[in-house]
Scaffold this motif. Sequence first.
Motif, PDB file in Angstrom:
ATOM      1  N   GLY A  38      67.246   2.192  -9.291  1.00  0.00           N
ATOM      2  CA  GLY A  38      66.965   1.152 -10.264  1.00  0.00           C
ATOM      3  C   GLY A  38      66.802   1.665 -11.681  1.00  0.00           C
ATOM      4  N   TYR A  39      66.244   0.783 -12.542  1.00  0.00           N
ATOM      5  CA  TYR A  39      66.119   1.077 -13.960  1.00  0.00           C
ATOM      6  C   TYR A  39      64.678   1.219 -14.416  1.00  0.00           C
ATOM      7  CZ  TYR A  39      71.092  -0.001 -14.226  1.00  0.00           C
ATOM      8  OH  TYR A  39      72.445   0.019 -14.045  1.00  0.00           O
ATOM      9  N   LYS A  40      63.749   1.296 -13.462  1.00  0.00           N
ATOM     10  CA  LYS A  40      62.358   1.557 -13.827  1.00  0.00           C
ATOM     11  C   LYS A  40      62.240   3.007 -14.277  1.00  0.00           C
ATOM     12  CE  LYS A  40      60.381  -1.851 -10.646  1.00  0.00           C
ATOM     13  NZ  LYS A  40      59.478  -2.064  -9.485  1.00  0.00           N
ATOM     14  N   PRO A  41      61.158   3.344 -14.999  1.00  0.00           N
ATOM     15  CA  PRO A  41      61.024   4.728 -15.508  1.00  0.00           C
ATOM     16  C   PRO A  41      61.184   5.787 -14.423  1.00  0.00           C
ATOM     17  CG  PRO A  41      59.381   3.329 -16.543  1.00  0.00           C
ATOM     18  CD  PRO A  41      60.076   2.483 -15.516  1.00  0.00           C
ATOM     19  N   THR A  42      60.564   5.585 -13.253  1.00  0.00           N
ATOM     20  CA  THR A  42      60.678   6.586 -12.183  1.00  0.00           C
ATOM     21  C   THR A  42      62.121   6.684 -11.689  1.00  0.00           C
ATOM     22  OG1 THR A  42      60.038   4.860 -10.591  1.00  0.00           O
ATOM     23  CG2 THR A  42      58.304   6.339 -11.387  1.00  0.00           C
ATOM     24  N   VAL A  59      62.016  16.924 -17.852  1.00  0.00           N
ATOM     25  CA  VAL A  59      62.909  16.508 -16.764  1.00  0.00           C
ATOM     26  C   VAL A  59      62.507  17.184 -15.458  1.00  0.00           C
ATOM     27  CG1 VAL A  59      65.280  16.600 -15.901  1.00  0.00           C
ATOM     28  CG2 VAL A  59      64.850  15.991 -18.295  1.00  0.00           C
ATOM     29  N   PHE A  60      62.208  18.488 -15.525  1.00  0.00           N
ATOM     30  CA  PHE A  60      61.814  19.209 -14.316  1.00  0.00           C
ATOM     31  C   PHE A  60      60.501  18.672 -13.749  1.00  0.00           C
ATOM     32  CE2 PHE A  60      64.918  22.648 -15.165  1.00  0.00           C
ATOM     33  CZ  PHE A  60      65.333  22.881 -13.865  1.00  0.00           C
ATOM     34  N   VAL A  61      59.561  18.300 -14.618  1.00  0.00           N
ATOM     35  CA  VAL A  61      58.309  17.701 -14.135  1.00  0.00           C
ATOM     36  C   VAL A  61      58.611  16.400 -13.401  1.00  0.00           C
ATOM     37  CG1 VAL A  61      56.179  16.560 -14.841  1.00  0.00           C
ATOM     38  CG2 VAL A  61      56.792  18.755 -15.833  1.00  0.00           C
ATOM     39  N   GLY A  62      59.455  15.572 -13.999  1.00  0.00           N
ATOM     40  CA  GLY A  62      59.807  14.305 -13.359  1.00  0.00           C
ATOM     41  C   GLY A  62      60.478  14.494 -12.013  1.00  0.00           C
ATOM     42  N   VAL A  63      61.423  15.426 -11.957  1.00  0.00           N
ATOM     43  CA  VAL A  63      62.139  15.693 -10.708  1.00  0.00           C
ATOM     44  C   VAL A  63      61.191  16.292  -9.677  1.00  0.00           C
ATOM     45  CG1 VAL A  63      64.018  16.982  -9.648  1.00  0.00           C
ATOM     46  CG2 VAL A  63      64.346  15.942 -11.894  1.00  0.00           C
ATOM     47  N   PHE A  76      59.771  26.603 -18.895  1.00  0.00           N
ATOM     48  CA  PHE A  76      60.563  26.013 -19.985  1.00  0.00           C
ATOM     49  C   PHE A  76      59.643  25.556 -21.119  1.00  0.00           C
ATOM     50  CE2 PHE A  76      64.469  25.406 -17.343  1.00  0.00           C
ATOM     51  CZ  PHE A  76      65.379  25.866 -18.283  1.00  0.00           C
ATOM     52  N   TRP A  77      58.495  24.956 -20.760  1.00  0.00           N
ATOM     53  CA  TRP A  77      57.541  24.516 -21.781  1.00  0.00           C
ATOM     54  C   TRP A  77      57.039  25.709 -22.585  1.00  0.00           C
ATOM     55  CZ3 TRP A  77      52.338  25.834 -22.274  1.00  0.00           C
ATOM     56  CH2 TRP A  77      51.639  25.131 -23.261  1.00  0.00           C
ATOM     57  N   ARG A  78      56.721  26.801 -21.889  1.00  0.00           N
ATOM     58  CA  ARG A  78      56.260  28.018 -22.558  1.00  0.00           C
ATOM     59  C   ARG A  78      57.352  28.566 -23.468  1.00  0.00           C
ATOM     60  NH1 ARG A  78      54.334  33.032 -18.925  1.00  0.00           N
ATOM     61  NH2 ARG A  78      56.599  33.243 -18.696  1.00  0.00           N
ATOM     62  N   GLN A  79      58.591  28.463 -22.997  1.00  0.00           N
ATOM     63  CA  GLN A  79      59.720  28.914 -23.823  1.00  0.00           C
ATOM     64  C   GLN A  79      59.821  28.074 -25.088  1.00  0.00           C
ATOM     65  OE1 GLN A  79      63.471  28.874 -21.744  1.00  0.00           O
ATOM     66  NE2 GLN A  79      64.646  28.865 -23.630  1.00  0.00           N
ATOM     67  N   LEU A 136      57.984  22.538 -10.694  1.00  0.00           N
ATOM     68  CA  LEU A 136      56.842  22.474 -11.607  1.00  0.00           C
ATOM     69  C   LEU A 136      56.657  23.813 -12.327  1.00  0.00           C
ATOM     70  CD1 LEU A 136      54.154  20.470  -9.577  1.00  0.00           C
ATOM     71  CD2 LEU A 136      55.367  19.725 -11.632  1.00  0.00           C
ATOM     72  N   LEU A 137      56.831  24.907 -11.601  1.00  0.00           N
ATOM     73  CA  LEU A 137      56.729  26.234 -12.215  1.00  0.00           C
ATOM     74  C   LEU A 137      57.833  26.443 -13.247  1.00  0.00           C
ATOM     75  CD1 LEU A 137      55.817  28.542  -9.195  1.00  0.00           C
ATOM     76  CD2 LEU A 137      54.336  27.816 -11.068  1.00  0.00           C
TER      77      LEU A 137
END
Length: 267
Positions: free
Chosen positions: A91-95, A156-160, A209-212, A203-204
């Motif tokens: 669907g088109y919901k945020p998740t 994106v990685f957090v969401g996935v 990536f966030w640290r980068q 998540l790791l």
Amino acid sequence: MNKPDKQDMHSAFKPFARAGYAARGLVYTVLAFFAATAALGTGEGGDTRDAIRFLTDTTASDVLSLVLVVSLAGYALWRVIQSVFDTDDHGYKPTGLVIRAGLLASAITYGVLTLFTFSLRWGGGGDSGSSGGEGFSGLVADIAGARLAAVIIAAVFVGVAVAHIWKAVRRKYRDHFKASEQVMQYVDIAAIGGLMARGVIFLLIAYLFWRQGVSDSDQASLSDALDFIAGLPLGRWLLGATALGLLLFAIYSFCEAIWRRINVEDA
């Protein structure tokens, strides 16, 4: 001469999608082996490119390389179809949009991995890049800039990752399987363990990536995530548990190759 029927084209594509799941299972089997040997202190971790290189180098088989190229290409195309045509009704919901973005990222990643596999056997050898996700991250970096791209990819990685964990906890993967309840009891073991493990690894990778993005540190990859796990207290035990999780995800992928619903008709 009659034109091929659309239904026939759909049916003809399904084996390639299933072969793609099997190829993913084979790659993750090798990754589990890498993690296990690293936990035992007899080897090092690796990523998807290392796994492909291991398969093509140790077998010295043009036949297996060709099978991998075709299978990975089929899997990448299937991911595009899943994302664009929403064959699994996210669907088109945020998740749902996050999951579909993850599917598209997966398509890009496996498309790059397909080209990498081809280059190893017929293109004069692949480069030494360490991340199977470089195609996706490189594309975003070209558009948004390296630091901003790292933060976007981390999101994106957090969401996935959350989607993987939610899928495992709620057993949502069952919606996409066509198998007897007896078979699903065994699929549950592989799916829950494998999806949870992959979710934690994502998540790791998101953290790396966030640290980068905030500190301009080294490239984030699966190999970096395994190194991070190894450096934690009780790192060897955690790395061993990660190896088991990767193996379960490989088994889950093989199960998908056999029993997953390939809803190409919705495309």
